[in-house]
Design a protein around this motif. Structure first.
Motif, PDB file in Angstrom:
ATOM      1  N   ALA A 258       0.825  -1.209   0.000  1.00  0.00           N
ATOM      2  CA  ALA A 258       0.000   0.000   0.000  1.00  0.00           C
ATOM      3  C   ALA A 258       0.860   1.259   0.000  1.00  0.00           C
ATOM      4  CB  ALA A 258      -0.911  -0.003   1.223  1.00  0.00           C
ATOM      5  N   TYR A 259       0.341   2.286  -0.628  1.00  0.00           N
ATOM      6  CA  TYR A 259       1.064   3.558  -0.608  1.00  0.00           C
ATOM      7  C   TYR A 259       0.987   4.180   0.775  1.00  0.00           C
ATOM      8  CZ  TYR A 259      -3.269   6.421  -1.289  1.00  0.00           C
ATOM      9  OH  TYR A 259      -4.486   7.051  -1.166  1.00  0.00           O
ATOM     10  N   LYS A 260       2.004   4.957   1.107  1.00  0.00           N
ATOM     11  CA  LYS A 260       2.186   5.424   2.478  1.00  0.00           C
ATOM     12  C   LYS A 260       2.259   6.944   2.531  1.00  0.00           C
ATOM     13  CE  LYS A 260       5.823   2.868   2.295  1.00  0.00           C
ATOM     14  NZ  LYS A 260       5.465   2.066   1.119  1.00  0.00           N
ATOM     15  N   LEU A 261       2.024   7.485   3.705  1.00  0.00           N
ATOM     16  CA  LEU A 261       2.178   8.920   3.903  1.00  0.00           C
ATOM     17  C   LEU A 261       3.637   9.309   3.683  1.00  0.00           C
ATOM     18  CD1 LEU A 261      -0.397   8.014   5.685  1.00  0.00           C
ATOM     19  CD2 LEU A 261      -0.150  10.273   6.688  1.00  0.00           C
ATOM     20  N   GLY A 262       3.822  10.354   2.929  1.00  0.00           N
ATOM     21  CA  GLY A 262       5.166  10.783   2.582  1.00  0.00           C
ATOM     22  C   GLY A 262       5.624  10.303   1.224  1.00  0.00           C
ATOM     23  N   ASP A 263       4.906   9.350   0.628  1.00  0.00           N
ATOM     24  CA  ASP A 263       5.254   8.909  -0.725  1.00  0.00           C
ATOM     25  C   ASP A 263       5.052  10.049  -1.724  1.00  0.00           C
ATOM     26  OD1 ASP A 263       5.870   6.410   0.178  1.00  0.00           O
ATOM     27  OD2 ASP A 263       4.131   5.393  -0.707  1.00  0.00           O
TER      28      ASP A 263
END
Length: 432
Positions: A258-263
């Motif tokens: 899953a994509y993450k905060l800060g990506d």
């Protein structure tokens, strides 16, 4: 006809044994809806009467007697429609032309509502695309072609918003591009691109929603269902222009991919976006749809999405919110909403709203790192989309569908999807 309860209109006050505020009373084997002098209030009273009839266990009613025009019949239908679409209204037999238009609206909005109300187990990106393609090939087989780009092919094509949001799900994300071209000319210009947010389930990703917030998130593809219903209705009304339907489909889920905060997401047009909230995913997928519309050279662009809670806070669940930097396009949409008796309210959008989600690491962030995106959240979300709208937003309309779904039944609506916006967008696609 005998199996349906006859429903009449009356200007007479209820009998003394009824509450004088009653908007519908029962008289033997019939029901009477009590009208007032204000016609806009009458439409509300008729819709509320439809809810009363449904709540009393009725499954079939017949429009009877005098005083019924098309909009009054439609108001009754909207109130009487059950969540599972099992109720039936028999239109007035005295107006065949109105019945024809009512049939078109009923069939188009019923399809839209059913798509939205089905659980995520049944509606995921590919199945949504399959159902939509099947619907239109049954409606206009000689004018329809379609392509569904999914999974790694999205990445290869540069559609990084949809790919990034949906890559953690077992159901591959995808972009459906459906071409309605009744002209017979493969080189005909695209008059309108319709773009729908097709998040078939939204957990919030790592910015995870609370359980009660997730319960209704099968409805987060309501934008896709709304533009699909709008195109269906426009075709039934005789649409003769080329239209591209672009559905941006993904499940926003959590796993190790899953994509993450800060990506940072790098889009096809070169813009970079820092993810500060994985639950602000709708604008990330719509950005791909807007770029695709630009590639197709669409003269007019309409996107629809259940995008922000901020829009609901501003206009409630009775209206949809409209955003545009093109005043003439916005005026046409508002005029059509008034003509189609759908509630629509324009909220602020200026070019500088595109700068309201700054990032130190990318061209922009996808939100502000505050609950609900902070003050002006709906306008800032629209401002994010403006970065991706072709021609600096000329001819572009953004519908934030605050009224598309009711989490519980109200005096006006059954629980679930309302299809509010289908008529307005259909009329706007058709043009003057």
């Amino acid at each position: 006809m005998s199996s349906a309860l006859a429903v009449y209109l009356t200007n007479e006050a209820p009998a003394a044994h009824w509450n004088p505020k009653s908007n519908v009373v029962f008289d033997g084997d019939a029901a009477k809806i009590v009208l007032v002098d204000d016609e806009s209030e009458n439409l509300r009273r008729i819709q509320k009467a439809g809810r009363t009839l449904d709540n009393n266990g009725l499954v079939k009613v017949a429009v009877s007697g005098d005083g019924w025009d098309m909009e009054r019949q439609w108001a009754l239908y909207q109130g009487f429609t059950s969540t599972l679409s099992k109720n039936d209204v028999v239109w007035h037999t005295g107006d065949a032309e109105a019945a024809k238009h009512l049939d078109a609206m009923r069939d188009a909005t019923r399809f839209s509502r059913e798509l939205t109300n089905l659980p995520a187990e049944d509606i995921y990106p590919e199945s949504l695309a399959e159902r939509v393609i099947e619907h239109f090939k049954g409606l206009a087989p000689d004018a329809i072609s379609a392509e569904f780009i999914k999974g790694e092919a999205l990445k290869d094509a540069g559609w990084m918003g949809i790919y990034t949001v949906g890559r953690a799900s077992q159901h591959a994300p995808g972009m459906l591009v459906l071409d309605y071209n009744p002209t017979g000319d493969d080189n005909a210009p695209v008059d309108t691109a319709l773009i729908g947010k097709g998040i078939t389930y939204d957990s919030g990703g790592y910015s995870i929603k609370p359980s009660e917030g997730m319960l209704s998130m099968k409805c987060d593809m309501g934008g896709a269902a709304t533009v699909t219903g709008a195109l269906s209705l426009a075709i039934r009304r005789g649409l003769n222009k080329r239209v591209k339907l672009i559905l941006c489909c993904a499940e926003n889920m959590i796993d190790g991919r899953a994509y993450k905060l800060g990506d940072i997401i790098r889009y096809k047009n070169g813009l970079t976006v820092e993810v500060v909230n994985t639950d602000a995913e709708g604008r990330l997928v719509l950005a791909d749809g807007l770029q695709a519309a630009g590639e197709f050279g669409a003269k007019n662009i309409i996107d629809a999405a259940t995008l922000t809670g901020a829009a609901q806070m501003a206009v409630g669940n009775e209206y949809n919110a409209l955003f545009s930097v093109d005043d003439s396009a916005a005026a046409r949409a508002l005029k059509n909403a008034d003509k189609e008796h759908e509630l629509l309210w324009r909220l602020p959008l200026a070019s500088w709203h595109s700068e309201n989600c700054p990032s130190a690491f990318a061209d922009t962030a996808n939100s502000r790192p505050q609950k609900g995106g902070g003050a002006g959240g709906a306008s800032n979300a629209a401002g994010f989309l403006l970065r991706f709208a072709p021609e600096q937003g000329k001819g572009w309309l953004h519908f934030d569908l605050a009224g598309a779904y009711q989490k519980s039944a109200t005096a006006m609506w059954a629980t679930g999807a309302t299809a509010l916006g289908v008529r307005t967008i259909a009329a706007t696609v058709q043009g003057d």
